[in-house]
Design an enzyme around this catalytic site. Structure first.
Site, short mmCIF file in Angstrom:
data_model
loop_
_atom_site.label_atom_id
_atom_site.label_comp_id
_atom_site.label_asym_id
_atom_site.label_seq_id
_atom_site.Cartn_x
_atom_site.Cartn_y
_atom_site.Cartn_z
N LYS A 1 5.54 92.30 50.81
CA LYS A 1 5.47 93.23 50.38
C LYS A 1 7.35 93.98 50.76
CE LYS A 1 2.04 93.01 47.62
NZ LYS A 1 1.86 92.60 46.25
N1 PMP Z 1 -1.72 87.83 49.49
C1 PMP Z 1 -1.37 89.12 50.39
C2 PMP Z 1 -1.94 88.94 51.98
C3 PMP Z 1 -1.00 89.86 49.86
O1 PMP Z 1 -1.26 90.97 49.95
C4 PMP Z 1 -0.78 90.17 48.63
C5 PMP Z 1 -0.80 91.26 47.68
N2 PMP Z 1 -1.76 92.01 47.25
C6 PMP Z 1 -0.89 88.32 47.77
C7 PMP Z 1 -1.36 87.75 48.61
C8 PMP Z 1 -0.78 88.08 46.30
O2 PMP Z 1 0.76 88.79 46.07
P1 PMP Z 1 0.93 89.04 44.51
O3 PMP Z 1 0.75 90.81 45.23
O4 PMP Z 1 2.46 89.27 44.72
O5 PMP Z 1 0.34 88.93 43.12
#
Ligand code: PMP
Length: 343
Positions: free
Chosen positions: A47
């Site tokens: 993130k």
């Molecule tokens: N794993 C974790 C621990 C996350 O915080 C996130 C983000 N929501 C994701 C996977 C998935 O990533 P994305 O939001 O880019 O699909």
């Protein structure tokens, strides 16, 4: 001194995370497996990339100026990354979170200078007390504020299109055959896949969804099936709505993994690979295993799996035996067999 400085501030260290070969949990599976370890970002998750990119883009467009306010609705990785970027760039970071968030998480955000509004969890999204409504109101009432809105922000996809995708392409010398990524907002899988498919349309993009989430069914039917929605434990992946930050067209197929299998796989990765990973990293590798068992890969497959964050964020969950027990996750496990991994 000058030439020894590796980073002028912590933001210089975002991205360029390593690919690490997976050697043990992959035993017996056809194919070569590599993890893109996003915990190497300074905020310990993928993130950082979106927080940095969205905030820089808002600056470029003249929306954000020092002293302005950045608003988001998350207690998770995105909140931490926004708080970190805000410190360096001199913005106030305001996060609306639900009372479901653990006190550890709230403390962590406050430690990074964020102002945290804790909102009741058991109200509908359109209730004025919900964290969505509070964030929206704060944004509307604060001149010059920016609402990151990661589920509905195209810059989320763009961040991964510009960084994660090219990194993987270069790190594999273009030899990647499959990408596996968990989907929450969908930004990671969509942006990375869009870049990789432009380089080689034959690369297979495999998404990971949770039981209790609508994404896999929506991909197959283009309809949101409410009967797919029920509570689940894994955080950060799966969804009860369709985010516009997901480009379903670049994803070849989804697979679902259970909360229980994902938790055990994360613990196994930590104990055998020495890689202390978060809950969804366990889900991502569990998906790789299930795909391998379905015959998706051969000896020449180079499978890149995104590991989104670090295990330290889950000490009270998957790394707590008590929590695992409460969930019933040890009921079907031979604890002696699990303990053998402890050497
Ligand atoms: N794993 C974790 C621990 C996350 O915080 C996130 C983000 N929501 C994701 C996977 C998935 O990533 P994305 O939001 O880019 O699909």
């Amino acid at each position: 001194m000058k030439e020894e400085i590796q980073a002028h501030d912590i933001l210089d260290l975002i991205g360029n995370t390593p690919l690490v070969k997976i050697n043990k949990v992959s035993e017996g599976l056809k194919g070569n497996f590599y993890a893109k370890v996003e915990a190497f970002n300074p905020g310990h998750s993928s993130k950082d990339r979106i927080a940095y990119h969205i905030i820089e883009e808002a600056e470029r467009q003249g929306i954000l100026k020092p002293g302005n306010v950045i608003v988001e609705t998350t207690s998770g990785n995105t909140g931490f990354s926004i708080a970190m970027v805000s410190i360096i760039k001199g913005y106030e970071c305001v996060l609306a979170v639900t009372s479901k968030s653990s006190s550890d998480k709230i403390d962590m955000l406050r430690a990074m200078g964020a102002k945290v509004y804790v909102c009741p969890a058991n109200v509908s999204a359109d209730d004025p007390r919900s964290y969505y409504s509070v964030a929206k109101r704060l944004h509307e009432e604060t001149a010059g504020s920016v609402y990151i809105n990661q589920y509905f922000n195209d810059l989320n996809i763009d961040a991964h299109y510009k960084t994660t995708g090219p990194e993987i392409w270069n790190q594999t010398n273009g030899k990647i055959t499959h990408l596996i990524a968990c989907s929450g907002t969908g930004g990671t899988i969509s942006g990375t896949a869009r870049y990789l498919k432009e380089q080689n349309p034959n690369i297979k993009i495999l998404g990971v969804d949770a039981f209790g989430s609508v994404l896999k069914k929506f991909h197959e039917t283009h309809e949101l099936d409410p009967s797919e929605i029920y509570p689940y434990r894994i955080e950060g992946m799966g969804k009860n709505l369709i985010p516009t930050a997901t480009d379903f067209d670049v994803i070849d197929k989804f697979i679902k993994v259970s909360d229980e299998d994902a938790a055990h796989m994360a613990r196994k990765i930590s104990k055998t690979e020495g890689l202390f990973v978060g809950y969804t990293s366990g889900a991502a590798f569990q998906a790789a295993k299930q795909f391998a068992e379905e015959g998706e890969f051969d000896e020449n497959s180079n499978v890149i799996i995104i590991f989104p964050d670090h295990g330290s964020r889950y000490m009270n969950k998957i790394y707590s035996d008590e929590w695992m027990n409460e969930q019933g996750f040890f009921d079907n496990v031979n604890r002696e067999e699990e303990k053998q991994i402890e050497f």
